[in-house]
Write an enzyme that holds these catalytic residues in place. Structure first.
Site, PDB file in Angstrom:
ATOM      1  N   SER A  56     -10.822  -0.236   1.721  1.00  0.00           N
ATOM      2  CA  SER A  56     -11.901   0.308   0.893  1.00  0.00           C
ATOM      3  C   SER A  56     -13.089  -0.143   1.489  1.00  0.00           C
ATOM      4  O   SER A  56     -13.536   0.007   2.596  1.00  0.00           O
ATOM      5  CB  SER A  56     -11.537  -0.099  -0.678  1.00  0.00           C
ATOM      6  OG  SER A  56     -12.263   0.544  -1.438  1.00  0.00           O
ATOM      7  N   ASP A 160      -3.881   9.046  -1.173  1.00  0.00           N
ATOM      8  CA  ASP A 160      -5.369   8.624  -1.549  1.00  0.00           C
ATOM      9  C   ASP A 160      -6.238   9.691  -1.884  1.00  0.00           C
ATOM     10  O   ASP A 160      -6.688  10.603  -0.958  1.00  0.00           O
ATOM     11  CB  ASP A 160      -5.788   7.915  -0.253  1.00  0.00           C
ATOM     12  CG  ASP A 160      -6.986   6.907  -0.514  1.00  0.00           C
ATOM     13  OD1 ASP A 160      -7.813   7.092  -1.626  1.00  0.00           O
ATOM     14  OD2 ASP A 160      -7.342   5.916   0.334  1.00  0.00           O
ATOM     15  N   HIS A 195      -4.488   4.655  -2.515  1.00  0.00           N
ATOM     16  CA  HIS A 195      -5.632   4.011  -2.203  1.00  0.00           C
ATOM     17  C   HIS A 195      -5.156   2.207  -2.302  1.00  0.00           C
ATOM     18  O   HIS A 195      -5.425   1.731  -3.313  1.00  0.00           O
ATOM     19  CB  HIS A 195      -6.780   4.389  -3.010  1.00  0.00           C
ATOM     20  CG  HIS A 195      -8.136   3.670  -2.476  1.00  0.00           C
ATOM     21  ND1 HIS A 195      -8.576   4.252  -1.208  1.00  0.00           N
ATOM     22  CD2 HIS A 195      -9.033   2.713  -2.955  1.00  0.00           C
ATOM     23  CE1 HIS A 195      -9.728   3.302  -1.030  1.00  0.00           C
ATOM     24  NE2 HIS A 195      -9.916   2.537  -2.094  1.00  0.00           N
TER      25      HIS A 195
END
Length: 367
Positions: A56, A160, A195
């Site tokens: 991320s 994701d 994610h």
């Protein structure tokens, strides 16, 4: 644990919220023991064989650290992140003070996470590679020639919905445009992961995108990325020999800095690295809402890095960002909230982590 789609806060603030904040404001128990040491140990580490990874916002920071200190970095792993420099607005340098972050943030969310601005060339790998070359020519980052030798791992999960898979593919293409050989690039995009950082025995169900952003997909991501970067490794440990050491991050931040780092970071040191100098270093950058303030030691101790480090003489550095009014989710700076130099080696967070690497490289006992 909820399987809800996370808000775009998973990487950044909304532009409106950030603008308001700027206007207003000017550990868990585990089997392996954690030392209470407050000094990052001098271990005689091989700083010129460092690798980086991140998920991320940490993925973007891993790429930024790689580009700015390419002479030290031999490989990078980009998990649910995009190409270096993606968020920078063409108008960023025309805005004083906090204006840079405000301009960059809208582009970061819409163009570098959701990939909604492709028609306007946002996240274009060729354009971003050209800009990186220009930065290298100015001396703001290390020479591109030091990047093209690196080995790169990239990952996007099919579940994701926070960072579009196309953005991660753009990151892979960015490295190709820089000149990294195809054989040095590995893109994994066929696992139903949310994610999150992926393991083969820890975390939430595979498709979950949410706290603690660690999921079990029967895939050992820590081992996969370390092997991609370093080649064949010894099998991972079943029982750890070393220690997780808490250390004070404040000495690595200048008094006038706005690095937004937490007071304490963590480093895992295998027993062999305390006995004999020369261990390599891997820097693992957490994601948004994945720092210790948010999830304790889950990412640090359940990601699997320590088990591979233990048998392969690798020190693992887990630097930590703090939650703050300007950065309430504890994201690494990939859109400029610490200042307009966030993509260069003078960026407060990059400079601080590089000083940590210097400390690990120092000879034990000051010899």
């Amino acid at each position: 644990m909820s399987n809800r789609r996370p808000s775009i806060w998973s990487l950044a603030l909304t532009a409106t919220t950030l603008a308001m904040v700027l206007a207003i404001s000017g550990c868990n128990d585990a089997e392996q023991k954690t030392s209470s040491s407050r000094v990052l140990p001098a271990l005689g580490a091989k700083a010129d064989e460092t690798s980086v990874s991140g998920i991320s916002s940490g993925a973007y920071m891993a790429g930024q650290f790689q580009m700015t200190h390419a002479k030290r970095v031999v490989g990078a792993a980009i998990i649910a992140g995009g190409p270096y420099g993606c968020s920078e607005s063409i108008f960023a340098n025309t805005m004083p003070g906090t204006g840079t972050a405000i301009l960059n943030l809208s582009k970061a969310v819409n163009g570098c996470m959701l990939d909604l601005l492709g028609i306007w060339g946002v996240s274009d790998p060729e354009d971003l590679a050209r800009k990186a070359e220009e930065r290298a020519e100015k001396g703001e980052i290390d020479p591109i020639a030091d990047v093209v030798r690196d080995r790169v791992y990239l990952f996007t999960g099919t579940a994701d919905h926070t960072v579009a898979p196309s953005i991660v593919r753009h990151a892979a293409e960015f490295y190709r445009k820089l000149g990294v050989p195809e054989g040095n690039i590995k893109l994994v995009s066929d696992l139903p992961a949310g994610h999150a950082f992926v393991t083969d025995d820890e975390g939430s169900s595979c498709g979950v995108s949410g706290d603690p952003y660690v999921v079990n997909c029967n895939y050992d991501q820590a081992g996969a990325l370390l092997k991609q970067i370093y080649g064949d490794l010894q099998p991972r440990a079943t029982t750890l020999s070393g220690n997780f050491i808490d250390f004070n991050q404040r000495p690595f931040v200048s008094n006038d800095d706005n690095a937004e780092l937490a007071e304490t970071g963590v480093v895992y040191v295998p027993k062999s690295c305390t006995e004999t100098p020369g261990c390599r270093v891997h820097i693992a950058f957490h994601g948004c809402a994945q720092n210790r303030e948010a999830i304790g030691d889950t990412f640090i101790k359940e990601s699997g890095f320590a088990r591979w480090a233990d048998t392969n003489r690798i020190i693992v550095l887990f630097p930590q960002v703090a939650n703050s009014p300007i950065n309430p989710q504890g994201c690494w700076d990939w859109w400029g909230y610490t200042g307009p130099q966030y993509l260069t080696r003078d960026a407060p967070q990059i400079a601080a982590v590089n000083k940590m690497l210097d400390a690990l490289q120092a000879s034990p006992g000051g010899a």
